[in-house]
Motif scaffolding. Sequence first.
Motif, PDB file in Angstrom:
ATOM      1  N   GLY A 171       0.782  -1.230   0.000  1.00 27.37           N
ATOM      2  CA  GLY A 171       0.000   0.000   0.000  1.00 27.37           C
ATOM      3  C   GLY A 171       0.808   1.271   0.000  1.00 27.37           C
ATOM      4  N   VAL A 172       2.117   1.178   0.299  1.00 19.37           N
ATOM      5  CA  VAL A 172       2.973   2.361   0.257  1.00 19.37           C
ATOM      6  C   VAL A 172       3.418   2.588  -1.187  1.00 19.37           C
ATOM      7  CG1 VAL A 172       5.144   3.394   1.011  1.00 19.37           C
ATOM      8  CG2 VAL A 172       3.760   2.075   2.622  1.00 19.37           C
ATOM      9  N   GLU A 173       3.085   3.737  -1.743  1.00 28.85           N
ATOM     10  CA  GLU A 173       3.409   4.017  -3.130  1.00 28.85           C
ATOM     11  C   GLU A 173       4.801   4.616  -3.259  1.00 28.85           C
ATOM     12  OE1 GLU A 173       0.262   6.524  -4.541  1.00 28.85           O
ATOM     13  OE2 GLU A 173      -0.988   4.808  -5.071  1.00 28.85           O
ATOM     14  N   LEU A 174       5.463   4.272  -4.348  1.00 30.57           N
ATOM     15  CA  LEU A 174       6.820   4.729  -4.591  1.00 30.57           C
ATOM     16  C   LEU A 174       6.853   5.786  -5.677  1.00 30.57           C
ATOM     17  CD1 LEU A 174       8.779   1.351  -4.542  1.00 30.57           C
ATOM     18  CD2 LEU A 174       8.982   3.200  -2.891  1.00 30.57           C
ATOM     19  N   ASP A 175       7.717   6.765  -5.478  1.00 35.31           N
ATOM     20  CA  ASP A 175       7.974   7.746  -6.520  1.00 35.31           C
ATOM     21  C   ASP A 175       9.112   7.281  -7.423  1.00 35.31           C
ATOM     22  OD1 ASP A 175       7.512  10.668  -7.451  1.00 35.31           O
ATOM     23  OD2 ASP A 175       9.687  10.534  -7.230  1.00 35.31           O
ATOM     24  N   GLU A 176      10.083   6.562  -6.811  1.00 36.21           N
ATOM     25  CA  GLU A 176      11.266   6.177  -7.581  1.00 36.21           C
ATOM     26  C   GLU A 176      12.022   5.063  -6.876  1.00 36.21           C
ATOM     27  OE1 GLU A 176      14.383   8.843 -10.147  1.00 36.21           O
ATOM     28  OE2 GLU A 176      14.310   9.246  -8.000  1.00 36.21           O
ATOM     29  N   ILE A 177      12.686   4.230  -7.665  1.00 35.33           N
ATOM     30  CA  ILE A 177      13.642   3.244  -7.177  1.00 35.33           C
ATOM     31  C   ILE A 177      14.979   3.573  -7.822  1.00 35.33           C
ATOM     32  CG2 ILE A 177      14.344   0.823  -7.210  1.00 35.33           C
ATOM     33  CD1 ILE A 177      11.447   0.047  -7.155  1.00 35.33           C
TER      34      ILE A 177
END
Length: 312
Positions: A171-177
């Motif tokens: 459920g935690v959304e990512l902006d970038e890896i």
Amino acid sequence: MNDISQETIRYPASRILDVAKALSGDVRVRILEALGDKPMSVSQLAETLGVAQPTISINVQTLEQVNLISSTQGANREKICAVTCRSIHLDLPSKLGDGLHQTEEIHMPIGMFSRCSIQPSCGMAGKDGGIIGSQDDPRVFYMPERVDASLLWFADSGYVEYYFANPLPPGVELDEIRISAEVCSEAPAFREDWASDITLTINDLHVGTWTCPSDFGNRKGKLTPERWKSGTEYGMLTEWSISEQGSKINGIASSPTTISSLQLAFNEPIRVRFEIREDALNRRGLNLFGSGFGDYSQDIILSFVRRSVLGT
């Protein structure tokens, strides 16, 4: 008396783990006790607490990292320590992801790969610059001593693949890896005009191919041990990044692979592969540097940048 800079320090939920770890050691709590009334030098703390000075120094650094202690330079360049507050206030997390940092990082030692495909010439070296096992023997890549490697290399084509845990809850959304590592080509001894196409994939998806121009050995690496006399000295710090807009290498677009296409799962490893493909135009091997070799004091770093924090 101790000159307290503030009565209370307030920590956001994202720093709870940092503060908890800093306060979890008995020596660190005793240091705070000793500094309660007045500043003290590291040597004074060691004498007061009956603990070796190097141990005091390490624990003081931990407390400094969470701003519970501040330090100044005293007479004879001695470090003087003082507490910064009388109490702390911790904000408890109130929604998913609140207890995480904006950027969560996993540092992977280069010898901790889970899969590989290696042919001679190849090898590994430890932090002291000594060869691990036998040079040009692929069996070294399956020996337990490989976990101590600070440099690994192979010529021609091949790969090393690392399994990273996913530190973020569902459920935690990512902006970038982001994946960063110090790398270069691999030639006999070293060669400045020795380009190699280094490809990075995540979960079998192509993130980008970066052409390294050289196997660098024209000078000593900033961290490379003096004992090392085998040619390659340093690499280039290279970053692959993935967002919903696609993938980049050192800020330049490299592939259409997005975070969503990686299909990351909380209970599944993230498979990161450094590869020289058999069909590469420049199939000239790979050197991968760890924290004790080359120009940069780091292993492979996989970073997760949270979208929810960046949007606040």
